[in-house]
Design an enzyme around this catalytic site. Sequence first.
Site, PDB file in Angstrom:
ATOM      1  N   HIS A   6       0.792  -1.239   0.000  1.00  7.27           N
ATOM      2  CA  HIS A   6       0.000   0.000   0.000  1.00  7.27           C
ATOM      3  C   HIS A   6       0.820   1.283   0.000  1.00  7.27           C
ATOM      4  CE1 HIS A   6       0.862  -0.165   4.312  1.00  7.27           C
ATOM      5  NE2 HIS A   6       0.684   1.141   4.287  1.00  7.27           N
TER       6      HIS A   6
HETATM    7  C1  UD1 Z   1      -2.244   5.662   4.997  1.00  8.49           C
HETATM    8  C2  UD1 Z   1      -0.994   6.292   5.591  1.00  8.49           C
HETATM    9  C3  UD1 Z   1       0.118   5.269   5.679  1.00  8.49           C
HETATM   10  C4  UD1 Z   1      -0.328   4.023   6.421  1.00  8.49           C
HETATM   11  C5  UD1 Z   1      -1.613   3.490   5.815  1.00  8.49           C
HETATM   12  C6  UD1 Z   1      -2.145   2.345   6.636  1.00  8.49           C
HETATM   13  C7  UD1 Z   1      -0.624   8.676   5.114  1.00  8.49           C
HETATM   14  C8  UD1 Z   1       0.113   9.650   4.295  1.00  8.49           C
HETATM   15  N1  UD1 Z   1      -0.530   7.377   4.751  1.00  8.49           N
HETATM   16  O1  UD1 Z   1      -1.934   5.276   3.683  1.00  8.49           O
HETATM   17  O2  UD1 Z   1       1.221   5.818   6.361  1.00  8.49           O
HETATM   18  O3  UD1 Z   1       0.685   3.054   6.338  1.00  8.49           O
HETATM   19  O4  UD1 Z   1      -2.601   4.532   5.793  1.00  8.49           O
HETATM   20  O5  UD1 Z   1      -2.981   1.526   5.892  1.00  8.49           O
HETATM   21  O6  UD1 Z   1      -1.271   9.041   6.044  1.00  8.49           O
HETATM   22  N2  UD1 Z   1      -9.162   4.232   0.510  1.00  8.49           N
HETATM   23  C9  UD1 Z   1     -10.414   3.678   0.406  1.00  8.49           C
HETATM   24  N3  UD1 Z   1     -11.037   3.304   1.573  1.00  8.49           N
HETATM   25  C10 UD1 Z   1     -10.487   3.467   2.791  1.00  8.49           C
HETATM   26  C11 UD1 Z   1      -9.217   4.033   2.878  1.00  8.49           C
HETATM   27  C12 UD1 Z   1      -8.554   4.410   1.735  1.00  8.49           C
HETATM   28  O7  UD1 Z   1     -10.955   3.511  -0.691  1.00  8.49           O
HETATM   29  O8  UD1 Z   1     -11.115   3.106   3.799  1.00  8.49           O
HETATM   30  C13 UD1 Z   1      -8.470   4.626  -0.750  1.00  8.49           C
HETATM   31  C14 UD1 Z   1      -8.890   6.016  -1.211  1.00  8.49           C
HETATM   32  O9  UD1 Z   1      -8.865   6.016  -2.618  1.00  8.49           O
HETATM   33  C15 UD1 Z   1      -7.757   6.878  -0.671  1.00  8.49           C
HETATM   34  C16 UD1 Z   1      -6.561   5.940  -0.836  1.00  8.49           C
HETATM   35  O10 UD1 Z   1      -7.067   4.653  -0.519  1.00  8.49           O
HETATM   36  O11 UD1 Z   1      -7.614   8.068  -1.380  1.00  8.49           O
HETATM   37  C17 UD1 Z   1      -5.388   6.267   0.037  1.00  8.49           C
HETATM   38  O12 UD1 Z   1      -5.786   6.380   1.399  1.00  8.49           O
HETATM   39  P1  UD1 Z   1      -4.939   7.261   2.410  1.00  8.49           P
HETATM   40  O13 UD1 Z   1      -5.515   7.159   3.761  1.00  8.49           O
HETATM   41  O14 UD1 Z   1      -4.735   8.630   1.850  1.00  8.49           O
HETATM   42  O15 UD1 Z   1      -3.505   6.588   2.374  1.00  8.49           O
HETATM   43  P2  UD1 Z   1      -3.074   5.082   2.619  1.00  8.49           P
HETATM   44  O16 UD1 Z   1      -2.390   4.591   1.397  1.00  8.49           O
HETATM   45  O17 UD1 Z   1      -4.196   4.296   3.167  1.00  8.49           O
HETATM   46  N1  UDP Z   2      -3.974  -5.635   8.686  1.00  8.94           N
HETATM   47  C1  UDP Z   2      -5.207  -6.249   8.831  1.00  8.94           C
HETATM   48  N2  UDP Z   2      -5.885  -6.638   7.708  1.00  8.94           N
HETATM   49  C2  UDP Z   2      -5.355  -6.484   6.451  1.00  8.94           C
HETATM   50  C3  UDP Z   2      -4.086  -5.881   6.331  1.00  8.94           C
HETATM   51  C4  UDP Z   2      -3.431  -5.443   7.470  1.00  8.94           C
HETATM   52  O1  UDP Z   2      -5.681  -6.422   9.957  1.00  8.94           O
HETATM   53  O2  UDP Z   2      -6.018  -6.867   5.467  1.00  8.94           O
HETATM   54  C5  UDP Z   2      -3.254  -5.197   9.893  1.00  8.94           C
HETATM   55  C6  UDP Z   2      -1.891  -5.826  10.088  1.00  8.94           C
HETATM   56  O3  UDP Z   2      -2.009  -7.084  10.715  1.00  8.94           O
HETATM   57  C7  UDP Z   2      -1.168  -4.795  10.929  1.00  8.94           C
HETATM   58  C8  UDP Z   2      -1.743  -3.483  10.434  1.00  8.94           C
HETATM   59  O4  UDP Z   2      -2.971  -3.810   9.770  1.00  8.94           O
HETATM   60  O5  UDP Z   2      -1.510  -4.919  12.300  1.00  8.94           O
HETATM   61  C9  UDP Z   2      -0.791  -2.838   9.469  1.00  8.94           C
HETATM   62  O6  UDP Z   2      -1.446  -1.802   8.824  1.00  8.94           O
HETATM   63  P1  UDP Z   2      -1.036  -1.261   7.394  1.00  8.94           P
HETATM   64  O7  UDP Z   2      -0.239  -2.268   6.683  1.00  8.94           O
HETATM   65  O8  UDP Z   2      -2.288  -0.781   6.752  1.00  8.94           O
HETATM   66  O9  UDP Z   2      -0.191   0.037   7.762  1.00  8.94           O
HETATM   67  P2  UDP Z   2       1.302   0.320   8.257  1.00  8.94           P
HETATM   68  O10 UDP Z   2       1.592  -0.560   9.408  1.00  8.94           O
HETATM   69  O11 UDP Z   2       2.212   0.099   7.089  1.00  8.94           O
HETATM   70  O12 UDP Z   2       1.278   1.760   8.616  1.00  8.94           O
END
Ligand code: UD1
Ligand code: UDP
Length: 356
Positions: free
Chosen positions: A206
Amino acid sequence: MAIKKIASIVGARPQFIKAAPVSRALASYFKEVLIHTGQHYDYGMSEVFFTEMEMKPPDFNFGIGGGTHAEQTGKMLIELEKVFNSVKPDCILVYGDTNSTLAGALAAAKAQIPLAHVEAGLRSYNRAMPEEINRVLTDHVSELLFCPTDDAVENLVKEGIVNGIHRVGDVMYDALLYNLKLAHGNSQILKKLDLKKGEYALATVHRAANTDEKLRLSSIIKAFGSLSSQVVFPIHPRTRKMMQEWGILVNSNILLIEPVGHFDMLVLQENANAILTDSGGVQKEAYLLGVRCITLREETEWVETVKAGWNRLTGVDVKMIKDTFESWFPETERLSLYGEGKAAIEMSEILRAKLG
Ligand code: UD1
Ligand code: UDP
């Protein structure tokens, strides 16, 4: 004496998982006001964690959703200021390195409310990562810096931060110890997907650098397709969207599924023959569960998992990922890197000593 109020700010998937044990620990001494920015909003990215972990629903949910960094952070700041003015918290608690973290930190600093940062001191030393900017800025306005590791402490000292540092261990370890038992009793995922221990790899992707560059994302998906194993891939909505946009198709050994709840995720990780990921939390969980981790990045902030011999950084090169998967099987002992699973309790004691 009036009971002190702590406002905790969460917004993204890993923050719900980290906040659950902390909320349980804070409940002994404080009134916690839980603020959800709404950065993540799909059921499977947000609500499922509150339900599984029996967390109280957020007191506020801003419903911010996706957007550019400025849009997300700016909207959060405006809403946070309003809530701080009405709730008047004695301390603000933020987690990790997302835009919700930075917004919480800035709002606290501007309102002159003491700020505590959970997972302080992490550094990838790659300023192109949005998370790196978020963590550096947050640490520099925090009064309490709760570090998970010794490396994290050192990173802060190198930047001239010396006050307020506490090496408490990693709250994700607290979470894992608590949730793994529940996962064993609750998850049916192996049966549902017809999977057997050791017969599949588990992948998550991601990071912006991997999803928003067509060549990198295509290379990762090609590498998964080249492995001599089934690859179970719970796909982040961001990654699904970009794969659709670029018409990236998957080989038949890849099982694409929706993001899973945390109990299913722990069971999927524990039983995988390898984990391929660019996630921070998943790298740590792989280590804690004793599963080899192939990290689809050039650097990591969780350096101790690499030093310990259980995590390899492959970047996104197809051959490198495949060769590592097929020929690398760590056997070194796993030392305790992330504390004793009591980070949440220690943090609440430190907060109590500070706030009274
Ligand atoms: C964000 C965090 C990242 C973290 C990750 C955990 C920032 C800059 N990034 O990244 O550090 O590791 O969360 O998962 O804060 N979207 C959906 N549904 C959702 C959430 C997201 O469709 O419930 C899609 C949307 O198109 C959105 C895109 O994902 O624009 C990105 O979501 P965003 O929260 O901006 O960043 P992440 O890649 O999730
Ligand atoms: N996780 C989860 N379901 C998923 C993917 C991730 O429960 O389908 C959990 C994972 O076990 C970990 C956390 O989400 O505890 C990690 O989150 P993510 O990878 O979104 O973000 P990051 O840690 O890189 O910020």
